[in-house]
Design a protein around this motif. Structure first.
Motif, PDB file in Angstrom:
ATOM      1  N   ALA A   1       0.814  -1.215   0.000  1.00 41.72           N
ATOM      2  CA  ALA A   1       0.000   0.000   0.000  1.00 41.72           C
ATOM      3  C   ALA A   1       0.850   1.269   0.000  1.00 41.72           C
ATOM      4  N   ASN A   2       2.144   1.115   0.243  1.00 41.39           N
ATOM      5  CA  ASN A   2       3.039   2.279   0.306  1.00 41.39           C
ATOM      6  C   ASN A   2       4.151   2.163  -0.735  1.00 41.39           C
ATOM      7  N   ASN A   3       3.745   1.891  -1.954  1.00 43.01           N
ATOM      8  CA  ASN A   3       4.647   1.883  -3.110  1.00 43.01           C
ATOM      9  C   ASN A   3       5.820   0.913  -2.961  1.00 43.01           C
ATOM     10  N   ASN A   4       5.525  -0.252  -2.392  1.00 48.32           N
ATOM     11  CA  ASN A   4       6.552  -1.290  -2.216  1.00 48.32           C
ATOM     12  C   ASN A   4       7.781  -0.768  -1.462  1.00 48.32           C
ATOM     13  N   GLN A   5       7.505  -0.049  -0.375  1.00 44.23           N
ATOM     14  CA  GLN A   5       8.571   0.486   0.469  1.00 44.23           C
ATOM     15  C   GLN A   5       9.384  -0.650   1.089  1.00 44.23           C
ATOM     16  N   MET A   6      10.667  -0.689   0.812  1.00 43.98           N
ATOM     17  CA  MET A   6      11.544  -1.730   1.356  1.00 43.98           C
ATOM     18  C   MET A   6      11.585  -1.652   2.877  1.00 43.98           C
ATOM     19  N   MET A   7      11.518  -2.820   3.531  1.00 42.74           N
ATOM     20  CA  MET A   7      11.443  -2.865   4.989  1.00 42.74           C
ATOM     21  C   MET A   7      12.315  -3.996   5.528  1.00 42.74           C
ATOM     22  N   ILE A   8      12.996  -3.731   6.653  1.00 43.47           N
ATOM     23  CA  ILE A   8      13.748  -4.761   7.370  1.00 43.47           C
ATOM     24  C   ILE A   8      13.231  -4.792   8.800  1.00 43.47           C
ATOM     25  N   THR A   9      12.839  -5.972   9.274  1.00 42.85           N
ATOM     26  CA  THR A   9      12.275  -6.111  10.612  1.00 42.85           C
ATOM     27  C   THR A   9      12.917  -7.287  11.351  1.00 42.85           C
ATOM     28  N   GLY A  10      12.455  -7.484  12.583  1.00 39.65           N
ATOM     29  CA  GLY A  10      12.800  -8.653  13.379  1.00 39.65           C
ATOM     30  C   GLY A  10      11.508  -9.267  13.884  1.00 39.65           C
ATOM     31  N   HIS A  11      11.422  -9.506  15.189  1.00 42.10           N
ATOM     32  CA  HIS A  11      10.223  -9.903  15.922  1.00 42.10           C
ATOM     33  C   HIS A  11       9.808 -11.360  15.727  1.00 42.10           C
TER      34      HIS A  11
ATOM     35  N   GLU B   1       9.666 -10.116  -5.538  1.00 47.09           N
ATOM     36  CA  GLU B   1       8.701 -10.308  -4.466  1.00 47.09           C
ATOM     37  C   GLU B   1       8.574  -9.045  -3.620  1.00 47.09           C
ATOM     38  N   ILE B   2       7.606  -9.051  -2.705  1.00 45.58           N
ATOM     39  CA  ILE B   2       7.414  -7.921  -1.795  1.00 45.58           C
ATOM     40  C   ILE B   2       8.684  -7.744  -0.956  1.00 45.58           C
ATOM     41  N   PRO B   3       9.254  -6.529  -0.931  1.00 51.97           N
ATOM     42  CA  PRO B   3      10.557  -6.320  -0.284  1.00 51.97           C
ATOM     43  C   PRO B   3      10.501  -6.252   1.243  1.00 51.97           C
ATOM     44  N   LEU B   4      10.079  -7.355   1.857  1.00 50.31           N
ATOM     45  CA  LEU B   4      10.065  -7.481   3.306  1.00 50.31           C
ATOM     46  C   LEU B   4      11.197  -8.410   3.728  1.00 50.31           C
ATOM     47  N   PHE B   5      12.180  -7.849   4.437  1.00 56.95           N
ATOM     48  CA  PHE B   5      13.319  -8.607   4.928  1.00 56.95           C
ATOM     49  C   PHE B   5      13.182  -8.805   6.432  1.00 56.95           C
ATOM     50  N   ASN B   6      13.745  -9.906   6.926  1.00 61.55           N
ATOM     51  CA  ASN B   6      13.782 -10.149   8.365  1.00 61.55           C
ATOM     52  C   ASN B   6      15.156 -10.708   8.712  1.00 61.55           C
ATOM     53  N   ASP B   7      15.781 -10.123   9.738  1.00 61.44           N
ATOM     54  CA  ASP B   7      17.132 -10.552  10.094  1.00 61.44           C
ATOM     55  C   ASP B   7      17.169 -11.798  10.964  1.00 61.44           C
ATOM     56  N   GLY B   8      15.999 -12.350  11.312  1.00 59.44           N
ATOM     57  CA  GLY B   8      15.965 -13.567  12.117  1.00 59.44           C
ATOM     58  C   GLY B   8      16.106 -13.280  13.596  1.00 59.44           C
ATOM     59  N   SER B   9      17.069 -13.907  14.255  1.00 57.77           N
ATOM     60  CA  SER B   9      17.263 -13.668  15.688  1.00 57.77           C
ATOM     61  C   SER B   9      18.655 -14.132  16.098  1.00 57.77           C
ATOM     62  N   CYS B  10      18.989 -13.851  17.347  1.00 63.83           N
ATOM     63  CA  CYS B  10      20.265 -14.300  17.913  1.00 63.83           C
ATOM     64  C   CYS B  10      20.057 -15.405  18.939  1.00 63.83           C
TER      65      CYS B  10
END
Length: 297
Positions: free
Chosen positions: A218-228, A239-248
C-alpha cells in the motif's frame, strides 16, 4: 489503532540516517540478552555474538539493533543482565563511542521508550574491580523506527522491530510482560512454548508477516527490514521487499543482515568443527548479496 496506522505512524516519525555506496551496516535483533539463568536463550550464543560484534567493529560496520536486545520481560533487574553480558555491552560501547550504534526498541524492551529507563540501565555501570561507576552508553537513545536514506537517490529502507503488526504484543505489551514473568518463564524451563509469541506460533507469525506485506504494497513497495518473528527472510527481487534478520537465539546460530557496497546479504554465524577437531565460529552467507536497487523502488 490498526496495525496499518501503527506502522504508518512509525514510518512518519522515523529517525533519518543517510547512507551511500561506502556505508556498511549490520542488523541484528531479538538477542533477548538475559541473566544467564535457565530461561536465558541468549546464553548459548553469547560468545558467538561477541565474536560477530568484534568482526563488524574491526571492519567499520555501523551496528543497528532492531529491537528486543535486552530481555526486560523476564528480568526485572537489569544489573543481572549486565553482569551476564558485560563483554557484550563493552563492545556496544565501542560502536557507540564511534557514532556507529543505533538502537530500536521492540516489545520485550519497550521500556526503553522512556529515556529515564535508558539512562538508568545503560548510561553507566558499576565496576566491581575498581569500585567505581564508569560510563557505558552515555547519550544513547532508542527509536521506534529508522529510515536509511540513499544520499544519491533519496530512496529509503524502513527499519523497525515489527511488533507494530502484532496487536497483542504492542497494545497489551504490559500484560504480555506480566504473563511471561509469572507463567511462561517457569513453563519455558519445562519445555513449553509461549503461544502469544509469533516466534513460537506459526499462525501468529504468518499473520504478522502478512500485515507488514500489506502495508508495504500500500506504500509503493517500500523496502522494509524487521525482526520480531525470529524467522529470517530474504525475498526475491520480484517479491514484496520485506526482509527479516531472524534472531540471535536460534539453537545453534545467530542470523543477521548486512549492507555493504550497496548490496544486501543475509548471513548466519555458527560453530563448526574443522578436520583437526578444532571448534571455530564461522560466518556463512545464506542469501545474496543482491543490489539494493532491486528492492528500493
Amino acid at each position: 489503532m490498526s496495525s496499518n496506522s501503527r506502522i504508518s505512524r512509525a514510518f512518519k516519525n522515523a529517525k533519518k540516517i543517510g547512507f551511500n555506496a561506502d556505508s556498511k551496516f549490520v542488523f541484528f535483533s531479538d538477542s533477548h540478552r538475559g541473566n544467564n539463568g535457565f530461561a536465558d536463550d541468549f546464553a548459548r550464543n553469547r560468545n558467538m555474538f561477541k565474536y560477530a560484534l568484534e568482526y563488524y567493529y574491526k571492519n567499520n560496520f555501523t551496528y543497528i539493533e532492531l529491537g528486543d536486545g535486552d530481555e526486560l520481560w523476564e528480568n526485572r533487574n537489569f544489573t543481572r543482565i549486565f553482569k551476564a553480558n558485560k563483554h557484550i555491552y563493552l563492545w556496544l560501547k565501542k560502536f557507540h563511542d564511534n557514532n556507529r550504534l543505533h538502537l530500536i526498541w521492540g516489545n520485550h524492551d519497550m521500556k526503553y521508550k522512556n529515556p529515564k529507563t535508558v539512562r538508568k540501565n545503560l548510561y553507566h555501570f558499576y565496576d566491581t574491580v575498581s569500585d567505581t561507576t564508569k560510563e557505558l552508553l552515555v547519550g544513547a537513545n532508542f527509536s521506534e523506527s529508522i529510515v536509511l536514506e540513499d544520499e544519491k537517490t533519496g530512496k529509503g529502507i524502513f527499519l523497525l522491530h515489527g511488533h507494530q503488526a502484532d496487536w497483542f504484543n504492542y497494545i497489551f505489551w504490559r500484560l504480555s510482560s506480566f504473563l511471561v514473568k509469572v507463567l511462561w518463564k517457569p513453563l519455558q524451563i519445562l519445555g513449553f512454548s509461549d503461544p502469544t509469541s509469533p516466534a513460537q506460533n506459526f499462525k501468529e507469525r504468518i499473520k504478522v508477516e502478512r500485515r507488514l506485506e500489506k502495508w508495504i504494497v500500500a506504500n509503493n513497495n517500500q523496502m522494509m527490514i524487521t525482526g520480531h518473528t525470529h524467522r529470517p527472510r530474504f525475498p526475491d527481487k520480484n517479491e514484496i521487499p520485506l526482509f527479516n534478520d531472524g534472531s540471535c537465539v536460534h539453537p545453534r546460530s545467530i542470523t543477521g543482515i548486512e549492507i555493504e557496497n550497496h548490496k544486501i546479504t543475509l548471513i548466519k554465524w555458527h560453530i563448526i568443527t574443522n578436520n583437526s577437531g578444532i571448534i571455530q565460529i564461522k560466518r556463512t552467507i545464506l542469501e545474496g548479496p543482491e543490489n539494493l536497487n532491486n528492492y528500493m523502488k
